[in-house]
Design a protein around this motif. Structure first.
Motif, PDB file in Angstrom:
ATOM      1  N   GLY A 244      14.165  54.148  53.659  1.00 61.18           N
ATOM      2  CA  GLY A 244      14.582  52.803  53.284  1.00 61.18           C
ATOM      3  C   GLY A 244      15.845  52.791  52.449  1.00 61.18           C
ATOM      4  N   GLU A 245      16.019  53.812  51.596  1.00 60.61           N
ATOM      5  CA  GLU A 245      17.230  53.907  50.772  1.00 60.61           C
ATOM      6  C   GLU A 245      18.454  54.177  51.632  1.00 60.61           C
ATOM      7  OE1 GLU A 245      14.969  55.688  46.786  1.00 60.61           O
ATOM      8  OE2 GLU A 245      16.085  57.011  48.133  1.00 60.61           O
ATOM      9  N   LEU A 267      15.550  49.184  52.379  1.00 64.74           N
ATOM     10  CA  LEU A 267      15.362  48.267  53.512  1.00 64.74           C
ATOM     11  C   LEU A 267      13.975  48.479  54.095  1.00 64.74           C
ATOM     12  CD1 LEU A 267      16.924  46.149  55.313  1.00 64.74           C
ATOM     13  CD2 LEU A 267      17.310  48.045  56.895  1.00 64.74           C
ATOM     14  N   GLN A 268      13.191  47.411  54.161  1.00 69.06           N
ATOM     15  CA  GLN A 268      11.835  47.499  54.698  1.00 69.06           C
ATOM     16  C   GLN A 268      11.556  46.292  55.570  1.00 69.06           C
ATOM     17  OE1 GLN A 268       8.878  48.004  51.663  1.00 69.06           O
ATOM     18  NE2 GLN A 268       9.734  49.922  50.898  1.00 69.06           N
ATOM     19  N   THR A 280      14.370  49.123  44.646  1.00 67.83           N
ATOM     20  CA  THR A 280      13.883  50.474  44.888  1.00 67.83           C
ATOM     21  C   THR A 280      12.406  50.604  44.526  1.00 67.83           C
ATOM     22  OG1 THR A 280      14.676  51.107  42.691  1.00 67.83           O
ATOM     23  CG2 THR A 280      16.139  51.535  44.558  1.00 67.83           C
ATOM     24  N   LYS A 281      11.802  51.704  44.977  1.00 71.26           N
ATOM     25  CA  LYS A 281      10.372  51.904  44.811  1.00 71.26           C
ATOM     26  C   LYS A 281       9.957  51.833  43.349  1.00 71.26           C
ATOM     27  CE  LYS A 281       6.694  55.144  46.085  1.00 71.26           C
ATOM     28  NZ  LYS A 281       6.374  56.430  46.748  1.00 71.26           N
ATOM     29  N   THR A 282      10.689  52.503  42.470  1.00 64.28           N
ATOM     30  CA  THR A 282      10.436  52.474  41.032  1.00 64.28           C
ATOM     31  C   THR A 282      11.775  52.355  40.311  1.00 64.28           C
ATOM     32  OG1 THR A 282      10.542  54.890  40.836  1.00 64.28           O
ATOM     33  CG2 THR A 282       8.377  53.918  41.286  1.00 64.28           C
ATOM     34  N   ILE A 332      19.268  48.453  60.809  1.00 63.90           N
ATOM     35  CA  ILE A 332      18.507  49.307  61.715  1.00 63.90           C
ATOM     36  C   ILE A 332      17.034  49.229  61.356  1.00 63.90           C
ATOM     37  CG2 ILE A 332      18.151  51.668  62.524  1.00 63.90           C
ATOM     38  CD1 ILE A 332      21.047  52.245  61.931  1.00 63.90           C
ATOM     39  N   ASP A 333      16.196  48.963  62.349  1.00 61.58           N
ATOM     40  CA  ASP A 333      14.761  48.911  62.111  1.00 61.58           C
ATOM     41  C   ASP A 333      14.243  50.324  61.832  1.00 61.58           C
ATOM     42  OD1 ASP A 333      11.823  48.829  62.644  1.00 61.58           O
ATOM     43  OD2 ASP A 333      12.286  46.752  63.153  1.00 61.58           O
ATOM     44  N   PRO A 334      13.433  50.506  60.774  1.00 66.52           N
ATOM     45  CA  PRO A 334      12.902  51.843  60.486  1.00 66.52           C
ATOM     46  C   PRO A 334      12.140  52.452  61.653  1.00 66.52           C
ATOM     47  CG  PRO A 334      12.558  50.386  58.615  1.00 66.52           C
ATOM     48  CD  PRO A 334      13.070  49.534  59.727  1.00 66.52           C
TER      49      PRO A 334
END
Length: 435
Positions: A244-245, A267-268, A280-282, A332-334
């Motif tokens: 995602g980063e 990006l999610q 971001t995650k954390t 872009i889709d993951p």
């Protein structure tokens, strides 16, 4: 004049604070008294029994617990009702959308069917432990009727149980969701304690990663060199950025002159917003990292390719400022990146791994090169160095073995050349101490 011996047992005078005991019209005995409630208040509670002694014993037990400073719970609803309230009014404001979706699925698939009918105030650690033990040995295909919904049943619905049991990691996750919900019930003074914390499920082994070896990493970079997303794969393997980063990286985040990149978003895909840029995650994940010279060179070539795609797309170009985008400029889709990554592995002749294993490969290769653990922790954006040490414990053990073998080789060499010195009774000088 009446004497104490003539007084009816139901009319005997009790000491102050012992409560009241009397017989009801239906023949049962009722004992009532005041105990400590949440918020440092007093609350009148009642206990019932078939005899005066039984009702009084139950009330005495409640008063004894109150005297130890444990307040009586105020929750009267079921576990199911509270979990629903917690998801809709509490968790939704403190969790990411995808995390909230996973919590919701966990609650409706496991927690409510297993513990939902119990009263929240009467839930005990024994109830939680019994439920977890049952969940550990239950076939989920049978329990959730998964096979029955298939067009052609092939296991449980066909009479042959597939024994699809939950993994230890999944059990630990379900347990953690229950602990989070009950912890908030304690903060809201619905229950006096979190009974789920008194249940130990054990520490599950982390999912085994399959990082690339140094030879496979070189082979992978060679195969990715001619790919449209070569810069993405090279950045992923050399810096360990999350998927995602990488996909959320924008040109304004890059400082190619000084060779740094600022990681500010991920990006999610969410159920409501589709592809969305999120924090971001954390907090530790929001960081600035140094870029390898190879990545700086590949970024310059990637920018030229993207400019050519911009000219080819003309008015159809979607300017999102993304470093890695579709040929039309969109995100872009993951899931599409995963498919593209698997195809690249097949072309390179490398075994199938997850995209996230590129991140593990980065940390593994850095550890094998003797890089300090704290440096790897900062590069990967882990919140705590214990996470880094735990995930890559297998690498540290291998490095310890290499160090021990190197020491053994050194000691064996010294023993052959300094036999006479070792036979002497004098202690060795301080400069010979092995550290």
């Amino acid at each position: 004049m009446t004497t104490p011996r003539d007084v009816s047992p139901s009319r005997r005078v009790r000491a102050n604070g012992d409560g009241t005991v009397y017989q009801r019209k239906d023949g049962r005995w009722e004992a009532a008294g005041y105990v400590l409630a949440l918020g440092n208040t007093r609350k009148r509670v009642r206990a019932y029994g078939t005899t005066r002694k039984e009702a009084l014993a139950k009330l005495t037990e409640k008063i004894a617990v109150s005297n130890r400073g444990v307040p009586v719970p105020s929750a009267q609803g079921s576990v199911s009702a509270y979990l629903t309230y917690w998801l809709e009014n509490v968790a939704v404001h403190h969790l990411r959308e995808n995390t909230h979706t996973r919590y919701t699925a966990c609650v409706h698939q496991h927690l409510i069917p297993g513990l939902g009918k119990k009263k929240l105030a009467k839930l005990t650690a024994k109830d939680v432990r019994t439920w977890l033990n049952q969940l550990r040995t239950t076939c989920q295909c049978c329990a959730r009727s998964i096979d029955a919904r298939r067009h052609q049943p092939r296991c449980c619905a066909a009479g042959t149980c597939c024994s699809k049991q939950l993994s230890p990691l999944t059990l630990a996750y379900i347990h953690s969701v229950l602990k989070s919900a009950l912890e908030h019930a304690v903060r809201e003074e619905e229950i006096p304690r979190n009974v789920a914390r008194n249940v130990r499920t054990g520490t599950p082994r982390p999912r085994r990663s399959e990082p690339l070896t140094a030879h496979e990493a070189r082979q992978f970079l060679t195969a990715a060199g001619s790919d449209r997303l070569a810069a993405l794969y090279e950045l992923a393997l050399r810096t360990g950025l999350r998927k995602g980063e990488l996909l959320g990286l924008q040109w304004e985040d890059l400082d190619l002159h000084n060779g740094t990149a600022s990681i500010r978003r991920t990006l999610q895909r969410t159920q409501t917003g589709g592809l969305t840029a999120l924090p971001t995650k954390t907090r530790a994940s929001e960081r600035r990292i140094a870029l390898p010279s190879e990545c700086i060179h590949s970024f310059k070539g990637h920018r030229e390719v993207q400019e050519g795609e911009r000219e080819a797309a003309a008015e159809d170009w979607r300017d999102n400022g993304l470093v890695f985008s579709t040929p039309a400029g969109g995100p872009i889709d993951p899931a599409n990146l995963n498919r593209h990554f698997r195809a690249l592995l097949d072309r390179a002749g490398i075994r199938r791994i997850r995209f996230h294993d590129l991140r593990h490969s980065t940390a593994t290769l850095l550890l094998e090169q003797g890089v300090e653990l704290v440096v790897i922790k900062e590069l990967l954006g882990h919140a705590h160095i214990g996470v880094t040490a735990t995930v890559y414990a297998h690498v540290r053990l291998r490095l310890q073995r290499d160090a021990i073998d190197a020491l053994s080789t050194a000691l064996a060499g010294r023993a052959g050349h300094e036999t006479a010195r070792d036979d002497s009774a004098e202690p060795p000088p301080l400069t010979d101490v092995v550290r």
